[in-house]
Design a protein around this motif. Structure first.
Motif, PDB file in Angstrom:
ATOM      1  N   ARG A  88      -9.214 -44.500  12.219  1.00 58.96           N
ATOM      2  CA  ARG A  88      -9.801 -44.715  10.779  1.00 58.96           C
ATOM      3  C   ARG A  88      -9.309 -43.144  10.074  1.00 58.96           C
ATOM      4  NH1 ARG A  88     -15.355 -47.974  11.388  1.00 58.96           N
ATOM      5  NH2 ARG A  88     -14.897 -49.468  12.790  1.00 58.96           N
ATOM      6  N   GLN A  89      -9.493 -42.174  10.854  1.00 57.53           N
ATOM      7  CA  GLN A  89      -9.345 -40.948   9.905  1.00 57.53           C
ATOM      8  C   GLN A  89      -7.651 -40.936   9.627  1.00 57.53           C
ATOM      9  OE1 GLN A  89     -11.391 -38.640   8.810  1.00 57.53           O
ATOM     10  NE2 GLN A  89      -9.658 -37.834   7.749  1.00 57.53           N
ATOM     11  N   VAL A  90      -6.805 -41.352  10.689  1.00 64.55           N
ATOM     12  CA  VAL A  90      -5.458 -41.426  10.323  1.00 64.55           C
ATOM     13  C   VAL A  90      -4.925 -42.385   9.474  1.00 64.55           C
ATOM     14  CG1 VAL A  90      -3.093 -41.786  11.362  1.00 64.55           C
ATOM     15  CG2 VAL A  90      -4.918 -40.521  12.614  1.00 64.55           C
ATOM     16  N   ILE A  91      -5.888 -43.674   9.259  1.00 70.67           N
ATOM     17  CA  ILE A  91      -5.439 -44.563   8.087  1.00 70.67           C
ATOM     18  C   ILE A  91      -5.615 -44.021   6.969  1.00 70.67           C
ATOM     19  CG2 ILE A  91      -6.067 -46.722   7.288  1.00 70.67           C
ATOM     20  CD1 ILE A  91      -6.756 -47.516  10.279  1.00 70.67           C
ATOM     21  N   MET A  97     -10.944 -49.308   2.771  1.00 73.32           N
ATOM     22  CA  MET A  97     -10.914 -47.841   3.356  1.00 73.32           C
ATOM     23  C   MET A  97     -12.210 -47.279   3.234  1.00 73.32           C
ATOM     24  SD  MET A  97      -8.899 -46.654   5.595  1.00 73.32           S
ATOM     25  CE  MET A  97     -10.361 -45.460   6.804  1.00 73.32           C
ATOM     26  N   ALA A  98     -12.650 -47.092   2.238  1.00 77.02           N
ATOM     27  CA  ALA A  98     -14.116 -46.476   1.877  1.00 77.02           C
ATOM     28  C   ALA A  98     -15.136 -47.100   2.529  1.00 77.02           C
ATOM     29  CB  ALA A  98     -14.356 -46.449   0.435  1.00 77.02           C
ATOM     30  N   GLU A  99     -15.217 -48.339   2.787  1.00 79.89           N
ATOM     31  CA  GLU A  99     -16.320 -49.128   3.620  1.00 79.89           C
ATOM     32  C   GLU A  99     -16.122 -48.718   5.041  1.00 79.89           C
ATOM     33  OE1 GLU A  99     -17.328 -52.993   0.943  1.00 79.89           O
ATOM     34  OE2 GLU A  99     -15.376 -52.958   2.260  1.00 79.89           O
ATOM     35  N   LEU A 100     -14.879 -48.541   5.559  1.00 77.70           N
ATOM     36  CA  LEU A 100     -14.460 -48.494   6.877  1.00 77.70           C
ATOM     37  C   LEU A 100     -14.778 -46.984   7.564  1.00 77.70           C
ATOM     38  CD1 LEU A 100     -13.038 -50.042   9.271  1.00 77.70           C
ATOM     39  CD2 LEU A 100     -11.138 -49.089   8.745  1.00 77.70           C
ATOM     40  N   LEU A 101     -14.484 -46.174   6.667  1.00 78.46           N
ATOM     41  CA  LEU A 101     -14.679 -44.609   6.825  1.00 78.46           C
ATOM     42  C   LEU A 101     -15.185 -44.034   5.771  1.00 78.46           C
ATOM     43  CD1 LEU A 101     -14.603 -42.363   9.052  1.00 78.46           C
ATOM     44  CD2 LEU A 101     -12.234 -42.072   8.159  1.00 78.46           C
ATOM     45  N   PRO A 102     -16.532 -43.996   5.461  1.00 79.09           N
ATOM     46  CA  PRO A 102     -17.095 -43.447   4.349  1.00 79.09           C
ATOM     47  C   PRO A 102     -17.055 -42.009   4.684  1.00 79.09           C
ATOM     48  CG  PRO A 102     -18.869 -44.505   5.460  1.00 79.09           C
ATOM     49  CD  PRO A 102     -17.634 -44.893   6.074  1.00 79.09           C
ATOM     50  N   ALA A 103     -17.021 -41.170   3.726  1.00 75.33           N
ATOM     51  CA  ALA A 103     -17.173 -39.696   3.688  1.00 75.33           C
ATOM     52  C   ALA A 103     -16.114 -39.030   4.850  1.00 75.33           C
ATOM     53  CB  ALA A 103     -18.494 -39.179   4.224  1.00 75.33           C
ATOM     54  N   SER A 104     -14.854 -39.703   4.568  1.00 77.30           N
ATOM     55  CA  SER A 104     -13.841 -39.175   5.541  1.00 77.30           C
ATOM     56  C   SER A 104     -13.526 -37.764   5.443  1.00 77.30           C
ATOM     57  CB  SER A 104     -12.454 -40.111   5.425  1.00 77.30           C
ATOM     58  OG  SER A 104     -12.016 -39.793   4.018  1.00 77.30           O
ATOM     59  N   PHE A 105     -13.096 -37.107   6.443  1.00 76.39           N
ATOM     60  CA  PHE A 105     -12.431 -35.600   6.305  1.00 76.39           C
ATOM     61  C   PHE A 105     -11.300 -35.562   5.374  1.00 76.39           C
ATOM     62  CE2 PHE A 105     -10.061 -32.015   7.561  1.00 76.39           C
ATOM     63  CZ  PHE A 105     -10.980 -31.170   7.679  1.00 76.39           C
ATOM     64  N   ARG A 106     -11.596 -34.624   4.392  1.00 80.85           N
ATOM     65  CA  ARG A 106     -10.469 -34.150   3.509  1.00 80.85           C
ATOM     66  C   ARG A 106     -10.331 -32.843   3.372  1.00 80.85           C
ATOM     67  NH1 ARG A 106      -7.545 -38.854   2.181  1.00 80.85           N
ATOM     68  NH2 ARG A 106      -8.899 -40.674   2.021  1.00 80.85           N
ATOM     69  N   LEU A 107      -9.053 -32.485   3.337  1.00 81.25           N
ATOM     70  CA  LEU A 107      -8.832 -30.806   3.260  1.00 81.25           C
ATOM     71  C   LEU A 107      -8.700 -30.599   1.435  1.00 81.25           C
ATOM     72  CD1 LEU A 107      -6.318 -29.909   5.863  1.00 81.25           C
ATOM     73  CD2 LEU A 107      -8.725 -29.166   5.813  1.00 81.25           C
TER      74      LEU A 107
END
Ligand code: ZN
Length: 128
Positions: free
Chosen positions: A92-95, A118-128
């Motif tokens: 999920r993080q890589v997608i 994507m937002a539903e699958l991984l809310p609050a994904s890690f971003r730099l």
């Protein structure tokens, strides 16, 4: 043909080629890029379990190798033969790295296609 139907077909073909002697779970992935090209991949396991690569990540890495660092996922589907899995957390993080918040991600649940953004699958994904 709806995009998911085509992606499901490609992912199923890829899943049949999986190298999964340990888990026995054959997983396939197919994605369409913003350039309209389709890429597929399957899980490739290793006796040293940590080196195993999921179908989704293998597919994405191939797409980047072909299209370069600007590769963007327009839509992605993952299927397993005889099982149903959504993408794992690592995938999920890589997608998310190559997708927009609204990018559709498909998988099967109870024999039916499920689509999450994507937002539903991984809310609050890690971003730099
Ligand atoms: Zn994964």
């Amino acid at each position: 043909m709806p995009a998911f139907t085509e992606l499901l077909s490609h992912a199923t073909t890829a899943a049949a080629k999986a190298y999964a002697p340990y888990s026995k779970y054959q997983v396939g992935c197919a994605l369409i890029t913003s350039q309209g090209r389709i890429y597929t991949g399957c899980n490739v396991e290793n006796a040293s379990y940590g080196l195993t690569i999921c179908a989704e990540r293998g597919t994405i890495f191939h797409a980047v190798a072909e299209e370069g660092p600007g590769m963007k996922i327009a839509e992605l589907a993952v299927v397993a033969l005889g099982a149903e899995f959504p993408p794992c957390g690592a995938c999920r993080q890589v997608i998310a790295e190559f997708a927009a918040a609204e990018t559709p991600v498909w998988f099967l649940r109870d024999g039916k296609p499920v689509c999450l953004t994507m937002a539903e699958l991984l809310p609050a994904s890690f971003r730099l």
